[in-house]
Every structure is written in C-alpha cells, then in structure tokens.
Design a protein around this motif. Structure first.
Motif, PDB file in Angstrom:
ATOM      1  N   PRO A  49       8.665  95.350  25.632  1.00 46.35           N
ATOM      2  CA  PRO A  49       8.780  96.761  25.263  1.00 46.35           C
ATOM      3  C   PRO A  49      10.227  97.258  25.357  1.00 46.35           C
ATOM      4  N   THR A  50      10.581  98.115  24.424  1.00 42.89           N
ATOM      5  CA  THR A  50      11.928  98.686  24.437  1.00 42.89           C
ATOM      6  C   THR A  50      11.911 100.036  25.137  1.00 42.89           C
ATOM      7  N   VAL A  51      13.014 100.344  25.770  1.00 42.23           N
ATOM      8  CA  VAL A  51      13.143 101.595  26.510  1.00 42.23           C
ATOM      9  C   VAL A  51      13.027 102.772  25.540  1.00 42.23           C
ATOM     10  N   PRO A  52      12.155 103.737  25.844  1.00 44.61           N
ATOM     11  CA  PRO A  52      12.066 104.900  24.964  1.00 44.61           C
ATOM     12  C   PRO A  52      13.339 105.740  25.047  1.00 44.61           C
ATOM     13  N   VAL A  53      13.677 106.385  23.954  1.00 48.58           N
ATOM     14  CA  VAL A  53      14.881 107.209  23.908  1.00 48.58           C
ATOM     15  C   VAL A  53      14.612 108.506  24.668  1.00 48.58           C
ATOM     16  N   GLU A  54      15.446 108.748  25.657  1.00 44.70           N
ATOM     17  CA  GLU A  54      15.290 109.970  26.449  1.00 44.70           C
ATOM     18  C   GLU A  54      15.703 111.179  25.624  1.00 44.70           C
ATOM     19  N   PRO A  55      15.033 112.302  25.862  1.00 46.60           N
ATOM     20  CA  PRO A  55      15.388 113.500  25.101  1.00 46.60           C
ATOM     21  C   PRO A  55      16.810 113.959  25.437  1.00 46.60           C
ATOM     22  N   VAL A  56      17.459 114.496  24.429  1.00 47.67           N
ATOM     23  CA  VAL A  56      18.799 115.061  24.597  1.00 47.67           C
ATOM     24  C   VAL A  56      18.691 116.533  24.252  1.00 47.67           C
ATOM     25  N   ARG A  57      19.224 117.340  25.118  1.00 49.41           N
ATOM     26  CA  ARG A  57      19.112 118.790  24.917  1.00 49.41           C
ATOM     27  C   ARG A  57      20.000 119.245  23.773  1.00 49.41           C
ATOM     28  N   GLU A  58      19.385 120.009  22.877  1.00 48.74           N
ATOM     29  CA  GLU A  58      20.112 120.610  21.765  1.00 48.74           C
ATOM     30  C   GLU A  58      20.884 121.816  22.305  1.00 48.74           C
ATOM     31  N   ALA A  59      22.018 122.091  21.728  1.00 52.18           N
ATOM     32  CA  ALA A  59      22.847 123.214  22.184  1.00 52.18           C
ATOM     33  C   ALA A  59      22.102 124.544  22.090  1.00 52.18           C
ATOM     34  N   SER A  60      21.292 124.701  21.062  1.00 51.80           N
ATOM     35  CA  SER A  60      20.597 125.977  20.854  1.00 51.80           C
ATOM     36  C   SER A  60      19.189 125.993  21.452  1.00 51.80           C
ATOM     37  N   GLU A  61      18.822 124.931  22.166  1.00 50.75           N
ATOM     38  CA  GLU A  61      17.456 124.809  22.686  1.00 50.75           C
ATOM     39  C   GLU A  61      17.252 125.699  23.904  1.00 50.75           C
ATOM     40  N   SER A  62      16.145 126.427  23.917  1.00 49.00           N
ATOM     41  CA  SER A  62      15.838 127.305  25.057  1.00 49.00           C
ATOM     42  C   SER A  62      15.458 126.455  26.267  1.00 49.00           C
ATOM     43  N   ASN A  63      15.576 127.079  27.441  1.00 47.90           N
ATOM     44  CA  ASN A  63      15.188 126.385  28.675  1.00 47.90           C
ATOM     45  C   ASN A  63      13.717 125.988  28.621  1.00 47.90           C
ATOM     46  N   GLU A  64      12.890 126.864  28.074  1.00 48.85           N
ATOM     47  CA  GLU A  64      11.458 126.594  28.004  1.00 48.85           C
ATOM     48  C   GLU A  64      11.165 125.390  27.091  1.00 48.85           C
ATOM     49  N   ALA A  65      11.804 125.355  25.937  1.00 47.20           N
ATOM     50  CA  ALA A  65      11.596 124.235  25.004  1.00 47.20           C
ATOM     51  C   ALA A  65      12.107 122.928  25.605  1.00 47.20           C
ATOM     52  N   TRP A  66      13.259 122.984  26.248  1.00 46.17           N
ATOM     53  CA  TRP A  66      13.837 121.797  26.887  1.00 46.17           C
ATOM     54  C   TRP A  66      12.926 121.289  28.006  1.00 46.17           C
ATOM     55  N   ASP A  67      12.466 122.203  28.856  1.00 48.61           N
ATOM     56  CA  ASP A  67      11.581 121.810  29.950  1.00 48.61           C
ATOM     57  C   ASP A  67      10.304 121.153  29.426  1.00 48.61           C
ATOM     58  N   LYS A  68       9.771 121.674  28.315  1.00 50.56           N
ATOM     59  CA  LYS A  68       8.573 121.090  27.725  1.00 50.56           C
ATOM     60  C   LYS A  68       8.861 119.674  27.223  1.00 50.56           C
ATOM     61  N   ARG A  69       9.987 119.464  26.553  1.00 50.19           N
ATOM     62  CA  ARG A  69      10.316 118.123  26.043  1.00 50.19           C
ATOM     63  C   ARG A  69      10.527 117.139  27.191  1.00 50.19           C
ATOM     64  N   VAL A  70      11.176 117.594  28.253  1.00 47.73           N
ATOM     65  CA  VAL A  70      11.383 116.730  29.423  1.00 47.73           C
ATOM     66  C   VAL A  70      10.033 116.384  30.049  1.00 47.73           C
ATOM     67  N   LYS A  71       9.176 117.378  30.175  1.00 45.15           N
ATOM     68  CA  LYS A  71       7.845 117.154  30.749  1.00 45.15           C
ATOM     69  C   LYS A  71       7.035 116.196  29.866  1.00 45.15           C
ATOM     70  N   ASP A  72       7.102 116.368  28.550  1.00 45.17           N
ATOM     71  CA  ASP A  72       6.370 115.506  27.620  1.00 45.17           C
ATOM     72  C   ASP A  72       6.894 114.068  27.647  1.00 45.17           C
ATOM     73  N   PHE A  73       8.144 113.896  27.995  1.00 45.15           N
ATOM     74  CA  PHE A  73       8.737 112.554  28.032  1.00 45.15           C
ATOM     75  C   PHE A  73       8.267 111.765  29.259  1.00 45.15           C
ATOM     76  N   GLY A  74       7.925 112.452  30.322  1.00 49.77           N
ATOM     77  CA  GLY A  74       7.505 111.794  31.567  1.00 49.77           C
ATOM     78  C   GLY A  74       6.426 110.750  31.372  1.00 49.77           C
ATOM     79  N   PRO A  75       5.291 111.088  30.741  1.00 47.03           N
ATOM     80  CA  PRO A  75       4.232 110.087  30.534  1.00 47.03           C
ATOM     81  C   PRO A  75       4.660 108.942  29.615  1.00 47.03           C
TER      82      PRO A  75
END
Length: 149
Positions: free
Chosen positions: A65-91
């Motif tokens: 298996p290859t390492v999944p690409v970790e999310p990178v925060r977009e400059a215009s991304e809200s804290n809420e959207a970023w937190d959701k993407r980070v949380k979704d990446f955990g599983p």
C-alpha cells in the motif's frame, strides 16, 4: 452485576478463535520440498498452496500500500472546513497503517518461507529480494526456459 459479568465472559469465550496465519504457515512448511531446480513446478505449487492456507497469498497479487496524501490547507479554507478534512483523513490514514503493517508482515513471512525452502546448494545463485513477488519472478526466470523444469 456479577451475573452480567459472567454472561459477558461466557459470550467472549464462545467466540471461535481462528488460528493465526503464522501457525498455519509453520505447520505447512514441512510439506514444501526444498527447491533443487529440477522440482521447480512442484515446489512452486506447494508454496502457492501453503501461502493460500496461511492467508498470506494476498501479498502476491496486491502491491505494498502507498501512503495516502495528507490534506494541505488551502489559503482561503475556513477553520471549520480544514478541521473537517483533517478529521476525515484520520480513518484513511489509520486504514493505510493497518494494511501496510499487515502487508509488510505477510510479505516478510512469504520471503522467509521462500528463502528457507531453497536447497542450500542453490542459495548463492538466487539473489535475495525485498518482496515475495520479486523472489518468485527471479526464481521462475532461473528455472523455466531451461531443461531443469
């Protein structure tokens, strides 16, 4: 409360325990004849059977298996959207870690079986490999296409 505890203990002990792939692999190992070259097809057939019984054969058909690409925060991304993407990446990361660990372990078992079922007279002529697939390919190339098979 003691009754509930006893029931919980009773239900967990009634769950059948599946033998580990390692014990199946070890018990089947003695059935594999040492690879001498003239017995390549029989050796390969018994190795394939052993890996199937031990449930480690999946590393022969699935790449590491290859390492999944970790999310990178977009400059215009809200804290809420970023937190959701980070949380979704955990599983996703956890599933990768589990599968990668299992793949590495099962591949290591397969390589060990291959290495330990090659006649000592041939071990120097077969270079070590990092994956069972590479080992099989190297051995196949060495013993097929000649009169040894």
């Amino acid at each position: 409360m003691a009754e509930g505890s006893s029931s919980a203990a009773g239900s967990s002990s009634s769950v059948p325990v599946k033998p580990s792939g390692s014990s199946s692999l070890m018990s089947a190992l003695r059935e594999i004849p040492p690879l001498r070259g003239d017995n390549y097809l029989e050796w390969k057939r018994k190795i394939d059977f052993t890996f199937t019984i031990a449930e480690v054969d999946w590393v022969l058909t699935e790449p590491c298996p290859t390492v999944p690409v970790e999310p990178v925060r977009e400059a215009s991304e809200s804290n809420e959207a970023w937190d959701k993407r980070v949380k979704d990446f955990g599983p996703i990361k956890m599933a990768y870690d589990i599968k990668h660990t299992r793949w590495v372990s099962d591949n290591k078992k397969c390589c060990a079986v291959i290495e330990n079922t090659i006649d000592p007279a041939l071990t120097g002529s077969i270079e070590k490999c990092d994956t069972a697939v590479a080992y099989f390919e190297r051995i196949k190339n060495q013993f097929t296409g000649s009169s040894k098979v």
